[in-house]
Design a protein around this motif. Structure first.
Motif, mmCIF file in Angstrom:
data_model
loop_
_atom_site.group_PDB
_atom_site.id
_atom_site.type_symbol
_atom_site.label_atom_id
_atom_site.label_comp_id
_atom_site.label_asym_id
_atom_site.label_seq_id
_atom_site.Cartn_x
_atom_site.Cartn_y
_atom_site.Cartn_z
ATOM 1 N N ASP A 232 -29.871 23.172 -44.853
ATOM 2 C CA ASP A 232 -29.566 22.042 -43.986
ATOM 3 C C ASP A 232 -28.061 21.761 -43.937
ATOM 4 O O ASP A 232 -27.632 20.885 -43.181
ATOM 5 C CB ASP A 232 -30.314 20.804 -44.500
ATOM 6 N N LEU A 234 -26.018 23.704 -42.707
ATOM 7 C CA LEU A 234 -25.563 24.542 -41.585
ATOM 8 C C LEU A 234 -24.924 25.837 -42.061
ATOM 9 O O LEU A 234 -23.941 26.318 -41.478
ATOM 10 C CB LEU A 234 -24.575 23.766 -40.703
ATOM 11 N N HIS A 253 -26.721 27.388 -37.594
ATOM 12 C CA HIS A 253 -27.430 26.137 -37.313
ATOM 13 C C HIS A 253 -28.357 25.838 -38.483
ATOM 14 O O HIS A 253 -28.400 26.584 -39.461
ATOM 15 C CB HIS A 253 -28.187 26.219 -35.995
ATOM 16 N N THR A 254 -29.104 24.763 -38.422
ATOM 17 C CA THR A 254 -30.052 24.429 -39.487
ATOM 18 C C THR A 254 -31.194 25.427 -39.470
ATOM 19 O O THR A 254 -31.913 25.539 -38.464
ATOM 20 C CB THR A 254 -30.611 23.004 -39.309
ATOM 21 N N SER A 269 -34.502 28.085 -35.935
ATOM 22 C CA SER A 269 -33.869 26.803 -36.253
ATOM 23 C C SER A 269 -34.711 25.609 -35.814
ATOM 24 O O SER A 269 -35.576 25.717 -34.934
ATOM 25 C CB SER A 269 -32.495 26.729 -35.592
ATOM 26 N N ASP A 271 -33.381 23.428 -34.156
ATOM 27 C CA ASP A 271 -32.848 23.085 -32.833
ATOM 28 C C ASP A 271 -33.561 23.835 -31.716
ATOM 29 O O ASP A 271 -33.086 23.880 -30.576
ATOM 30 C CB ASP A 271 -31.341 23.345 -32.767
ATOM 31 N N ASN A 272 -34.723 24.442 -32.028
ATOM 32 C CA ASN A 272 -35.617 25.113 -31.067
ATOM 33 C C ASN A 272 -35.104 26.474 -30.595
ATOM 34 O O ASN A 272 -35.648 27.034 -29.632
ATOM 35 C CB ASN A 272 -35.889 24.238 -29.838
ATOM 36 N N THR A 273 -34.093 27.029 -31.257
ATOM 37 C CA THR A 273 -33.540 28.315 -30.827
ATOM 38 C C THR A 273 -33.634 29.348 -31.944
ATOM 39 O O THR A 273 -33.885 29.032 -33.114
ATOM 40 C CB THR A 273 -32.060 28.184 -30.421
ATOM 41 N N HIS A 287 -28.169 34.597 -28.810
ATOM 42 C CA HIS A 287 -28.766 33.276 -28.897
ATOM 43 C C HIS A 287 -30.000 33.277 -28.009
ATOM 44 O O HIS A 287 -29.904 33.540 -26.800
ATOM 45 C CB HIS A 287 -27.775 32.207 -28.433
ATOM 46 N N ARG A 289 -32.952 31.258 -26.368
ATOM 47 C CA ARG A 289 -33.364 29.908 -25.994
ATOM 48 C C ARG A 289 -34.649 29.973 -25.174
ATOM 49 O O ARG A 289 -34.835 30.875 -24.357
ATOM 50 C CB ARG A 289 -32.270 29.236 -25.160
ATOM 51 N N ALA A 294 -39.356 23.362 -32.930
ATOM 52 C CA ALA A 294 -38.671 24.086 -33.999
ATOM 53 C C ALA A 294 -39.281 25.473 -34.176
ATOM 54 O O ALA A 294 -40.499 25.671 -34.031
ATOM 55 C CB ALA A 294 -38.758 23.302 -35.299
#
Length: 520
Positions: A232, A234, A253-254, A269, A271-273, A287, A289, A294
């Motif tokens: 967490d 990062l 990212h997290t 992650s 962050d949904n990615t 990346h 997307r 999550a």
């Protein structure tokens, strides 16, 4: 037959009727009696009745009151016939009487010959193949005791390859039949018995910690002595488990899920990615997307140029690893997809052939099997569950080795045959009420609960060892703990019982490691 000395008290008595010793053992010639020859010694030690080539008496000397060899042999034959005609009790009395008449020289001679007759070394006398056959009936501990009898016994027993191989197999040891060294397998057994004793006595493992993150660690992944952690804070770090040193540390990212190889790191992650990172530079190279929840699990295959991800949005996505393009979205789950596995099939199933790549996904209640293709709106090939009414939850771990699918639940461990999709067995024991699966092999399974790490012998379905665990951070998704080296679950071999056994994140942001202890 008449006996020397009329009036003797036993058939073998050499006494006079009066009870005293005879001055000469023979009476004058007569019916049934032996002649008492005169034995006079000539120069050179040759008896008058024998030539120079004749054998001398055992002592090499003759006395005037001793009979000639020929007469002695005749007497010995006669008395032997009589001895054999006696009952066992009479034989024993006759021997007792002869022993009572014997001096130290005779008693020593008797002792030496009895030892040879009564204490025969059968391992030395028998053919080697027959010795091996007899030894197979003894248990290993008895064989080790027998090795102490003599050097010859130790040599024969140590060379009995089949016996020691069987003993190793019974302990859950892998057997390499190509090893021809006759003494090899006894050494392996000694190492095996020591390791199994350490497991039984809870002395086979040791612990260590990795410290470096500044916030809680959500994701772990282990491969070839290296452990990746996603936090967490990062960041993601790559650790050498044997030294405890951090090899790489990059900003990310997290992380909710991680997987890596020598060049890159793939992360899912909150962050949904999904992202792909380069270890050497720390740069993000791709990346991905598209998810709306999550990403809890990722897997990829460079050969296929595919990446798969499972999300809290109840979907799986198939991506082109090199370009980041979404190729397919797989729907059908009604809960968070907490595990995805992309792996080759090793058996011919109803829907696959050996060598085909398989995609598996799991949620709280079901395991789904999907085709690996680039078609739009792919349909699930098969759904596995432990209860039709969805009353039994699956633990957030899934094991697939190309032949079997294994998952744990509140009812126990379930094992499916991938060739038929039938349940092969359900392992139910009182101790398994709250145990979760970490690893599953041909011989052993690695399990754990809130307090202990357990090893189960799958042949007997008994727990053979346990190791205490600290208060670790619990995760409903099962991402904050994992098994380390897995090859030993198919059988120990004296080489694979080393390195990481178990790792979990701790409330203080450290990583708790359970490691194999080196052999004593």
């Amino acid at each position: 037959m008449t006996y020397c000395g009329a009036g003797s008290r036993s058939p073998l008595s050499l006494r006079n009727p009066s009870g005293g010793r005879q001055s000469a053992p023979w009476q004058p010639k007569g019916p049934g009696r032996c002649e008492a020859p005169t034995a006079r010694r000539r120069p050179g030690g040759v008896c008058p009745s024998r030539g120079p080539g004749s054998r001398s008496a055992p002592s090499g000397k003759f006395f005037h009151n001793l009979m000639e060899r020929k007469d002695f042999e005749t007497w010995l034959d006669n008395i032997s016939v009589t001895f054999l005609s006696l009952t066992d009790l009479q034989k024993n009395e006759s021997l007792d009487h002869l022993i009572s008449l014997s001096g130290a020289i005779q008693l020593r001679h008797l002792s030496n010959n009895l030892e040879t007759l009564l204490k025969r070394d059968f391992l030395k006398l028998l053919p080697l193949e027959l010795s091996f056959y007899l030894l197979k009936w003894l248990d290993p501990q008895t064989l080790l005791t027998c090795c102490l009898v003599s050097k010859q016994w130790n040599k024969v027993i140590s060379a009995c390859t089949e016996v020691w191989q069987t003993a190793c197999r019974n302990l859950g040891w892998q057997i390499d039949d190509s090893v021809q060294d006759a003494l090899h397998w006894k050494k392996v057994y000694l190492k095996a018995i020591l390791r199994m004793k350490q497991l039984k006595d809870h002395e086979a493992f040791e612990t260590s910690s990795l410290i470096g993150h500044s916030a809680r660690v959500y994701a772990l992944y282990y491969k070839d002595g290296l452990l990746c952690t996603g936090s967490d804070d990062l960041s993601a770090k790559l650790w050498d488990v044997s030294t405890g040193q951090c090899i790489y540390g990059i900003q990310t990212h997290t992380c909710a899920a991680v997987k890596f190889d020598e060049q890159k790191l793939v992360t899912g992650s909150f962050d949904n990615t999904v992202a792909c990172w380069e270890w050497s530079s720390g740069a993000r190279t791709q990346h991905f997307r598209g998810h709306t929840g999550a990403v809890f699990s990722v897997d990829y295959n460079d050969e296929l140029d595919l990446l798969v991800s499972g999300s809290a949005d109840f979907t799986l996505k198939v991506w082109a690893l090199s370009t980041g393009t979404c190729l397919n979205t797989l729907t059908g789950h009604t809960e968070w997809v907490t595990k995805v596995v992309l792996q080759k099939c090793k058996v011919k199933s109803l829907l696959h052939s050996p060598g085909d790549h398989i995609l598996l996904s799991a949620d709280k209640y079901e395991i789904k099997i999907w085709p690996i293709g680039r078609e739009i709106n792919c349909k699930c090939l098969k759904t596995l569950s432990v209860s039709e009414d969805r009353s039994i939850c699956l633990q957030p771990r899934l094991h697939f080795d190309g032949k079997y699918i294994v998952c744990s639940s509140a009812l126990g461990l379930y094992q499916w045959d991938f060739a038929s999709y039938d349940i092969l067995r359900v392992i139910k024991t009182p101790e398994l009420a709250n145990l979760a699966l970490l690893g599953f092999g041909d011989i052993f399974a690695l399990l754990f609960d809130n307090r202990y790490l357990y090893i189960m012998d799958l042949r007997t379905e008994n727990l053979i060892s346990r190791w205490p665990l600290p208060e670790y951070r619990k995760s409903k998704r099962g991402s904050s703990f994992l098994a380390g080296e897995m090859s030993w679950l198919n059988g120990l071999d004296g080489q694979n019982d080393m390195g990481l056994v178990f790792a979990t994140s701790m409330p203080d942001h450290s990583i708790h490691l359970v490691l194999w202890k080196e052999h004593g």
